[in-house]
Design a protein around this motif. Structure first.
Motif, short mmCIF file in Angstrom:
data_model
loop_
_atom_site.label_atom_id
_atom_site.label_comp_id
_atom_site.label_asym_id
_atom_site.label_seq_id
_atom_site.Cartn_x
_atom_site.Cartn_y
_atom_site.Cartn_z
N UNK A 108 -62.16 75.88 -43.72
CA UNK A 108 -62.64 76.82 -42.97
C UNK A 108 -64.00 76.98 -42.64
N UNK A 109 -64.85 76.02 -43.26
CA UNK A 109 -66.25 76.25 -43.26
C UNK A 109 -67.26 76.86 -44.43
N UNK A 110 -66.45 77.41 -45.40
CA UNK A 110 -67.07 77.79 -46.44
C UNK A 110 -67.04 77.03 -47.77
N UNK A 111 -67.36 77.61 -49.00
CA UNK A 111 -67.16 76.87 -49.96
C UNK A 111 -66.19 77.52 -51.15
N UNK A 112 -65.49 76.90 -51.90
CA UNK A 112 -64.72 77.61 -52.78
C UNK A 112 -64.26 76.67 -54.03
N UNK A 113 -63.97 77.37 -55.34
CA UNK A 113 -63.57 76.89 -56.56
C UNK A 113 -62.02 76.89 -56.54
N UNK B 269 -54.38 84.69 -49.44
CA UNK B 269 -55.66 84.94 -49.56
C UNK B 269 -56.68 83.89 -50.27
N UNK B 270 -56.04 83.21 -51.21
CA UNK B 270 -56.71 82.42 -52.13
C UNK B 270 -56.83 80.81 -51.56
N UNK B 271 -56.19 80.87 -50.35
CA UNK B 271 -56.46 79.46 -49.56
C UNK B 271 -57.74 79.42 -48.91
N UNK B 272 -58.39 80.61 -48.78
CA UNK B 272 -59.64 80.77 -47.90
C UNK B 272 -60.96 80.28 -49.15
#
Length: 272
Positions: free
Chosen positions: A118-123, A133-136
């Motif tokens: 989606x273009x961002x960063x996640x852990x 919501x945690x898939x983003x």
């Protein structure tokens, strides 16, 4: 004498609080004890006017670099390494003037390689359980990453960073808690917070103002208009300071902040 010398000395007085020097713990934790962590303290001191070549900032910088792994990640505490930690170290070093340091080349490469779809960063750490919501991505670390990347030649020359900016602009519309760490846009987000350490309106507008793709977007302009509506006599007034910084002059709650207003003037310059 520095105009914020008393604030500088107050931050320096906490440098051994965590059991080792330079706001670290004996086992090498550089992000414990907010706001008096290694990363946050270094950024605050620099913002308050301490030169990057001051012995304290120089040794603090060396300590941050000592946590750098060959693959570009930063291990800021024992155990697992999460993207938000690498992003935080990257942002601190870029703030301190090391964006062009060859030692960060692998960090830049690594962060671009692990960018989420989606273009961002996640852990991949789900402290609040799992849900749609945690898939983003996590908007907070994504904003911090863009704050770091604005110091690099990739600024406004990277489709990847443009996608990150668009992800954050999309969050302005949804407002919903996103990512494994549930970053939302609500009452707390809308309160002006400074120095920049949390996901909030002021930091959001400030960072995105450096990105051309955001500056012309109506969602950014809406956020900017909200920030403008909070000005008092053309100055930024702090609404949500860190409670542990209550006695420092540069970020007193309910009072205009000269340094924060300088950041607002940077926004205006970027928009020009």
């Amino acid at each position: 004498m520095q105009p914020y010398e008393a604030d500088i000395q107050a931050i320096l007085s906490h440098r051994h609080d965590n059991g080792a020097d330079f706001w670290a713990t004996p086992d090498g934790r550089l992000i414990k004890g907010s706001p008096f962590t290694t990363l946050e303290s270094a950024c605050m001191l620099f913002e308050l006017g301490m030169p990057a070549n001051d012995p304290v900032l120089r040794e603090t910088t060396n300590l941050i670099f000592s946590s750098l792994r060959k693959d570009g990640r930063f291990q800021l505490l024992p155990g697992g390494i999460y993207p938000c930690q690498t992003i935080g170290a990257f942002r601190a070093l870029c703030t301190l003037g090391y964006a062009a340091d060859p030692r960060l080349e692998n960090t830049i490469r690594h962060l671009l390689e692990i960018q989420h779809t989606d273009g961002g960063w996640r852990c991949n750490k789900f402290s609040f359980g799992r849900g749609p919501e945690t898939e983003f991505s996590n908007p907070g670390p994504t904003l911090t990453a863009l704050d770091a990347f604005r110091h690099t030649p990739l600024l406004n020359h990277s489709e990847a960073l443009d996608r990150a900016a668009l992800f954050l602009l999309g969050h302005w519309e949804t407002r919903a808690p996103l990512g494994p760490c549930h970053y939302g846009i609500g009452t707390l987000f809308m309160q002006v917070a400074y120095p920049f350490a949390t996901y909030n309106l002021f930091y959001y507008v400030y960072v995105l103002s450096f990105y051309e793709i955001a500056r012309k977007d109506k969602r950014f302009l809406e956020a900017f208009a909200v920030l403008q509506s909070k000005l008092v006599d053309g100055q930024i007034v702090i609404e949500r300071p860190n409670a542990k910084l209550a006695n420092l002059s540069f970020c007193k709650k309910g009072q205009p902040s000269g340094l924060a207003t300088e950041k607002y003037m940077e926004i205006l310059k970027n928009l020009d």
